[in-house]
Design a protein around this motif. Sequence first.
Motif, PDB file in Angstrom:
ATOM      1  N   UNK A  42      22.067  39.278 -18.923  1.00 58.49           N
ATOM      2  CA  UNK A  42      22.500  38.601 -20.525  1.00 58.49           C
ATOM      3  C   UNK A  42      24.075  37.958 -20.163  1.00 58.49           C
ATOM      4  N   UNK A  43      24.913  38.084 -19.412  1.00 61.07           N
ATOM      5  CA  UNK A  43      26.494  38.079 -20.148  1.00 61.07           C
ATOM      6  C   UNK A  43      26.352  36.887 -18.800  1.00 61.07           C
ATOM      7  N   UNK A  44      25.502  36.013 -17.761  1.00 57.32           N
ATOM      8  CA  UNK A  44      25.579  35.180 -17.081  1.00 57.32           C
ATOM      9  C   UNK A  44      25.371  34.104 -17.562  1.00 57.32           C
ATOM     10  N   UNK A  45      24.156  34.177 -18.455  1.00 60.37           N
ATOM     11  CA  UNK A  45      23.693  33.533 -20.196  1.00 60.37           C
ATOM     12  C   UNK A  45      25.175  33.366 -21.371  1.00 60.37           C
ATOM     13  N   UNK A  99      25.339  33.688 -29.794  1.00 56.76           N
ATOM     14  CA  UNK A  99      25.058  33.070 -28.022  1.00 56.76           C
ATOM     15  C   UNK A  99      24.371  34.236 -27.146  1.00 56.76           C
ATOM     16  N   UNK A 100      24.169  35.379 -28.301  1.00 53.94           N
ATOM     17  CA  UNK A 100      23.604  36.898 -27.488  1.00 53.94           C
ATOM     18  C   UNK A 100      22.030  36.671 -27.803  1.00 53.94           C
ATOM     19  N   UNK A 148      13.549  39.415 -23.389  1.00 55.13           N
ATOM     20  CA  UNK A 148      13.978  38.600 -23.155  1.00 55.13           C
ATOM     21  C   UNK A 148      14.151  39.226 -20.856  1.00 55.13           C
ATOM     22  N   UNK A 149      13.874  40.772 -21.783  1.00 56.60           N
ATOM     23  CA  UNK A 149      13.587  41.533 -20.150  1.00 56.60           C
ATOM     24  C   UNK A 149      15.428  41.333 -19.432  1.00 56.60           C
ATOM     25  N   UNK A 150      16.492  40.985 -20.028  1.00 54.42           N
ATOM     26  CA  UNK A 150      17.197  41.068 -19.785  1.00 54.42           C
ATOM     27  C   UNK A 150      17.901  42.297 -19.389  1.00 54.42           C
ATOM     28  N   UNK A 151      18.711  42.228 -18.407  1.00 51.04           N
ATOM     29  CA  UNK A 151      20.186  44.308 -18.672  1.00 51.04           C
ATOM     30  C   UNK A 151      21.191  43.214 -19.109  1.00 51.04           C
ATOM     31  N   UNK A 152      22.104  43.893 -19.682  1.00 56.16           N
ATOM     32  CA  UNK A 152      23.241  43.733 -20.247  1.00 56.16           C
ATOM     33  C   UNK A 152      24.223  42.200 -19.557  1.00 56.16           C
ATOM     34  N   UNK A 153      24.108  42.981 -18.113  1.00 59.75           N
ATOM     35  CA  UNK A 153      24.681  42.137 -16.705  1.00 59.75           C
ATOM     36  C   UNK A 153      24.149  40.574 -16.513  1.00 59.75           C
TER      37      UNK A 153
END
Length: 268
Positions: A36-39, A64-65, A29-34
């Motif tokens: 990803x937390x916004x989603x 959710x993850x 998905x190309x997300x950092x954990x920071x």
Amino acid sequence: MGRREKPIEARSKQLYSLASRLRIWREKAGYTYEQLSRHTSCSDDTLRRAASGKTLPRWDVVREFAVACGADASEAERLWVKARGSVFGPSVGSMASKAVHIDYVQNYVQLHAALVGIYKKGGCRSYRDLDDRLGGHGRLPLATVGRVLNLKGRPQRNFVISFAEACGVRASELQSWGFAWDRAEADRIETEKRKKDRRLRESSVMLCGRYRPDESPVERYRIVSCAGCSKAIVRWEGSLDGQFWCDYCEGDRTSKSVWAPRPRSSET
């Protein structure tokens, strides 16, 4: 760029597979954990712990993850169920017998093993989660689930069917669980009947006389006089309807047993 992740340290291969897949989904998905937390409704630390493999994350966190990363939620649930079963499974129903197919269950021991089997297969979900899967209306009381799984209670028919449904058994197979309970209950009733009949056979002896009303014994082994021969002293030991056996009336004065439950063809 987020900080580099530490290697996965999982206590089981199933938990390792879950953590590894979560990391793969996040990287795709190309997300950092920071980011990803916004989603999700989870913090970045919570998401990072979920993918660490050190502990089993809650199912809502895993769901959710996966959804935020565009992954299949059903696959995430399958991995989470296996991981939870590997973590909690060994301590649940450790005294249960080897499970047999539900169609071959004949008694409560086998039924208990089958219930523990589907509970482990379903990921050893929390008792509250099981009830929530049925609508959360108390169809599976938490205390009852605990007693049944730990062999401290005998389940009712409705409980068995509801428990199987909560553990993921298909609707078309639920009837088989009801039939299994019917066979187990029939076996219990038949077993108790055999035990009762055996106790009656052991205590129902043909006797030579009855105790005298004025010497009615109330304690075990109390000494009473035989009304048949009026000379012998015999022991009272749980006889039926106030009857007892007297060896002296039988003519065997050398017997060491004063009270012996042997059948006689006729009563004196």
